[in-house]
Design a protein around this motif. Structure first.
Motif, PDB file in Angstrom:
ATOM      1  N   PHE A  58       9.055  -8.502  -5.473  1.00  0.00           N
ATOM      2  CA  PHE A  58       7.854  -7.589  -5.382  1.00  0.00           C
ATOM      3  C   PHE A  58       7.419  -6.520  -6.408  1.00  0.00           C
ATOM      4  O   PHE A  58       8.830  -7.213  -7.921  1.00  0.00           O
ATOM      5  CB  PHE A  58       8.101  -5.702  -3.882  1.00  0.00           C
ATOM      6  CG  PHE A  58       9.319  -5.468  -4.687  1.00  0.00           C
ATOM      7  CD1 PHE A  58       9.061  -3.947  -5.534  1.00  0.00           C
ATOM      8  CD2 PHE A  58      11.038  -5.021  -4.470  1.00  0.00           C
ATOM      9  CE1 PHE A  58      10.036  -3.300  -5.910  1.00  0.00           C
ATOM     10  CE2 PHE A  58      11.733  -4.322  -4.756  1.00  0.00           C
ATOM     11  CZ  PHE A  58      11.768  -3.395  -5.619  1.00  0.00           C
ATOM     12  N   TYR A  60       5.383  -3.495  -9.627  1.00  0.00           N
ATOM     13  CA  TYR A  60       4.595  -2.324  -9.042  1.00  0.00           C
ATOM     14  C   TYR A  60       4.038  -1.634 -11.292  1.00  0.00           C
ATOM     15  O   TYR A  60       5.394  -2.344 -11.841  1.00  0.00           O
ATOM     16  CB  TYR A  60       5.030  -1.243  -8.591  1.00  0.00           C
ATOM     17  CG  TYR A  60       6.516  -0.614  -9.181  1.00  0.00           C
ATOM     18  CD1 TYR A  60       6.452   0.381 -10.148  1.00  0.00           C
ATOM     19  CD2 TYR A  60       7.788  -1.107  -7.831  1.00  0.00           C
ATOM     20  CE1 TYR A  60       7.652   1.591 -10.077  1.00  0.00           C
ATOM     21  CE2 TYR A  60       9.008  -0.367  -8.269  1.00  0.00           C
ATOM     22  CZ  TYR A  60       8.722   0.523  -8.943  1.00  0.00           C
ATOM     23  OH  TYR A  60      10.077   0.780  -9.563  1.00  0.00           O
ATOM     24  N   THR A  66       4.230  -3.885 -16.231  1.00  0.00           N
ATOM     25  CA  THR A  66       4.924  -4.232 -15.052  1.00  0.00           C
ATOM     26  C   THR A  66       6.439  -4.292 -14.524  1.00  0.00           C
ATOM     27  O   THR A  66       6.409  -5.880 -14.863  1.00  0.00           O
ATOM     28  CB  THR A  66       3.844  -5.144 -14.084  1.00  0.00           C
ATOM     29  OG1 THR A  66       2.457  -4.940 -14.698  1.00  0.00           O
ATOM     30  CG2 THR A  66       4.358  -5.954 -12.772  1.00  0.00           C
ATOM     31  N   THR A  68       9.230  -6.798 -11.801  1.00  0.00           N
ATOM     32  CA  THR A  68       8.595  -7.300 -11.148  1.00  0.00           C
ATOM     33  C   THR A  68      10.281  -7.455 -10.287  1.00  0.00           C
ATOM     34  O   THR A  68      11.097  -7.970 -11.375  1.00  0.00           O
ATOM     35  CB  THR A  68       8.341  -9.065 -10.461  1.00  0.00           C
ATOM     36  OG1 THR A  68       7.017  -8.597 -11.627  1.00  0.00           O
ATOM     37  CG2 THR A  68       8.234  -9.546  -9.240  1.00  0.00           C
ATOM     38  N   VAL A 124      -1.167  -1.054  -9.117  1.00  0.00           N
ATOM     39  CA  VAL A 124      -0.916  -2.837  -8.038  1.00  0.00           C
ATOM     40  C   VAL A 124      -0.079  -2.469  -8.027  1.00  0.00           C
ATOM     41  O   VAL A 124       1.262  -2.791  -8.536  1.00  0.00           O
ATOM     42  CB  VAL A 124      -1.812  -2.966  -9.374  1.00  0.00           C
ATOM     43  CG1 VAL A 124      -1.775  -4.695  -8.605  1.00  0.00           C
ATOM     44  CG2 VAL A 124      -3.251  -3.174  -9.963  1.00  0.00           C
ATOM     45  N   THR A 126       2.707  -5.110  -5.287  1.00  0.00           N
ATOM     46  CA  THR A 126       3.003  -6.703  -4.850  1.00  0.00           C
ATOM     47  C   THR A 126       3.407  -6.984  -3.834  1.00  0.00           C
ATOM     48  O   THR A 126       5.015  -6.227  -4.853  1.00  0.00           O
ATOM     49  CB  THR A 126       2.337  -7.828  -5.432  1.00  0.00           C
ATOM     50  OG1 THR A 126       3.336  -7.233  -6.580  1.00  0.00           O
ATOM     51  CG2 THR A 126       0.701  -7.637  -5.933  1.00  0.00           C
ATOM     52  N   THR A 128       6.210 -10.035  -1.747  1.00  0.00           N
ATOM     53  CA  THR A 128       6.291 -11.371  -1.458  1.00  0.00           C
ATOM     54  C   THR A 128       6.847 -11.617  -0.207  1.00  0.00           C
ATOM     55  O   THR A 128       8.635 -10.728  -0.244  1.00  0.00           O
ATOM     56  CB  THR A 128       6.195 -12.476  -2.431  1.00  0.00           C
ATOM     57  OG1 THR A 128       5.659 -11.692  -3.143  1.00  0.00           O
ATOM     58  CG2 THR A 128       6.247 -14.243  -2.062  1.00  0.00           C
ATOM     59  N   SER A 133       1.364 -13.638  -0.349  1.00  0.00           N
ATOM     60  CA  SER A 133       1.928 -12.450  -0.804  1.00  0.00           C
ATOM     61  C   SER A 133       1.028 -10.965  -0.523  1.00  0.00           C
ATOM     62  O   SER A 133      -0.077 -11.797  -0.133  1.00  0.00           O
ATOM     63  CB  SER A 133       1.961 -12.669  -2.731  1.00  0.00           C
ATOM     64  OG  SER A 133       2.602 -13.203  -2.553  1.00  0.00           O
ATOM     65  N   THR A 135      -1.004  -8.265  -1.761  1.00  0.00           N
ATOM     66  CA  THR A 135      -1.189  -6.715  -3.410  1.00  0.00           C
ATOM     67  C   THR A 135      -2.024  -6.027  -2.713  1.00  0.00           C
ATOM     68  O   THR A 135      -3.467  -6.046  -1.658  1.00  0.00           O
ATOM     69  CB  THR A 135      -2.597  -7.295  -3.937  1.00  0.00           C
ATOM     70  OG1 THR A 135      -1.925  -9.156  -4.595  1.00  0.00           O
ATOM     71  CG2 THR A 135      -3.038  -7.106  -5.383  1.00  0.00           C
ATOM     72  N   THR A 137      -4.133  -2.126  -3.543  1.00  0.00           N
ATOM     73  CA  THR A 137      -4.426  -1.613  -4.990  1.00  0.00           C
ATOM     74  C   THR A 137      -4.880  -0.219  -4.813  1.00  0.00           C
ATOM     75  O   THR A 137      -4.953  -0.015  -3.825  1.00  0.00           O
ATOM     76  CB  THR A 137      -5.606  -2.225  -5.169  1.00  0.00           C
ATOM     77  OG1 THR A 137      -5.977  -3.267  -5.531  1.00  0.00           O
ATOM     78  CG2 THR A 137      -6.116  -1.207  -7.029  1.00  0.00           C
ATOM     79  N   LYS A 152      -5.866  -2.751   0.858  1.00  0.00           N
ATOM     80  CA  LYS A 152      -4.565  -4.793   0.616  1.00  0.00           C
ATOM     81  C   LYS A 152      -5.828  -5.728   1.072  1.00  0.00           C
ATOM     82  O   LYS A 152      -7.229  -5.664   1.465  1.00  0.00           O
ATOM     83  CB  LYS A 152      -4.478  -4.044   1.825  1.00  0.00           C
ATOM     84  CG  LYS A 152      -3.508  -4.951   2.937  1.00  0.00           C
ATOM     85  CD  LYS A 152      -2.919  -5.092   3.976  1.00  0.00           C
ATOM     86  CE  LYS A 152      -2.214  -5.991   4.219  1.00  0.00           C
ATOM     87  NZ  LYS A 152      -0.672  -5.544   6.156  1.00  0.00           N
ATOM     88  N   SER A 153      -4.521  -6.571   0.344  1.00  0.00           N
ATOM     89  CA  SER A 153      -5.121  -7.987  -0.121  1.00  0.00           C
ATOM     90  C   SER A 153      -5.613  -8.513   1.327  1.00  0.00           C
ATOM     91  O   SER A 153      -5.209  -8.426   2.179  1.00  0.00           O
ATOM     92  CB  SER A 153      -4.448  -8.727  -1.311  1.00  0.00           C
ATOM     93  OG  SER A 153      -3.831  -8.780  -0.172  1.00  0.00           O
TER      94      SER A 153
END
Length: 193
Positions: A58, A60, A66, A68, A124, A126, A128, A133, A135, A137, A152-153
């Motif tokens: 994940f 942010y 960012t 990860t 943003v 994300t 997985t 995945s 995303t 926003t 949400k994507s």
């Protein structure tokens, strides 16, 4: 004697009736509680509803970068600095929060996403799983309700999140660093005279 026998039978019959009524009331109340719990659960609006252990990575944004995180076995590692010792429970808490995000409200067909600050997101997020995945926003905070807008994507809905929502995803790498373990000092020997 006959009269006492009738009274005893009457008392036993009343006890059976009251016992059955009590058991029936308990059963009814239990079923009502279960029904209400199911209705409450059905009314919840989940943005994400994953099992935390299924999240393999994940990210942010915090402090302009960012962050990860990758799951390596049972532990989490920061992708940009794998040597950094992380507070595993703090990182796991973020993954758990991300796995089960609950919205306060839902706007099913928002008109212009720019109105909600989604063209210049605050963050943003994300994550997985084996399924792929996702995303998320984060748009602006509503000045009246203090709720954050979120999309949400793969989903056309606009979610409204509580005012505390974003605080879980603002921790810097330094804040997630594991506390240094201090090694006990050996006692100094004193010379005897």
């Amino acid at each position: 004697m006959q009269r006492q026998k009738k009274q005893m039978i009457l008392i036993l019959a009343l006890l059976l009736v009251f016992g059955a009524a009590y058991a029936g009331m308990r059963w009814y109340n239990k079923n009502q509680s279960e029904k209400e719990a199911k209705e409450e659960e059905a009314a919840k609006i989940y943005v994400t509803n994953e099992k935390p252990e299924e999240i393999t990575a994940f990210s942010y944004q915090a402090d302009g970068e960012t962050l990860t995180f990758q799951r390596e076995g049972d532990d989490w590692a920061l992708e940009s600095d794998r040597e950094l010792k992380l507070d595993q429970s703090a990182v796991e808490a973020i993954a758990e929060k991300l796995s089960a995000l609950e919205a306060e409200e839902l706007v099913e067909e928002p008109q212009d996403l720019a109105e909600y600050g989604l063209d210049a997101p605050l963050n943003v997020l994300t994550f997985t799983t084996d399924a792929g995945s996702v995303t998320l926003t984060v748009g602006m905070q509503n000045p009246v309700t203090s709720q954050y807008y979120l999309t949400k994507s793969g989903d056309d809905a606009l979610y409204l999140m509580d005012s505390e929502f974003l605080s879980s995803f603002e921790k810097s790498a330094e804040e997630l660093k594991a506390a240094e373990e201090s090694t006990p000092k050996e006692p100094q020997e004193t010379e005897e005279e």
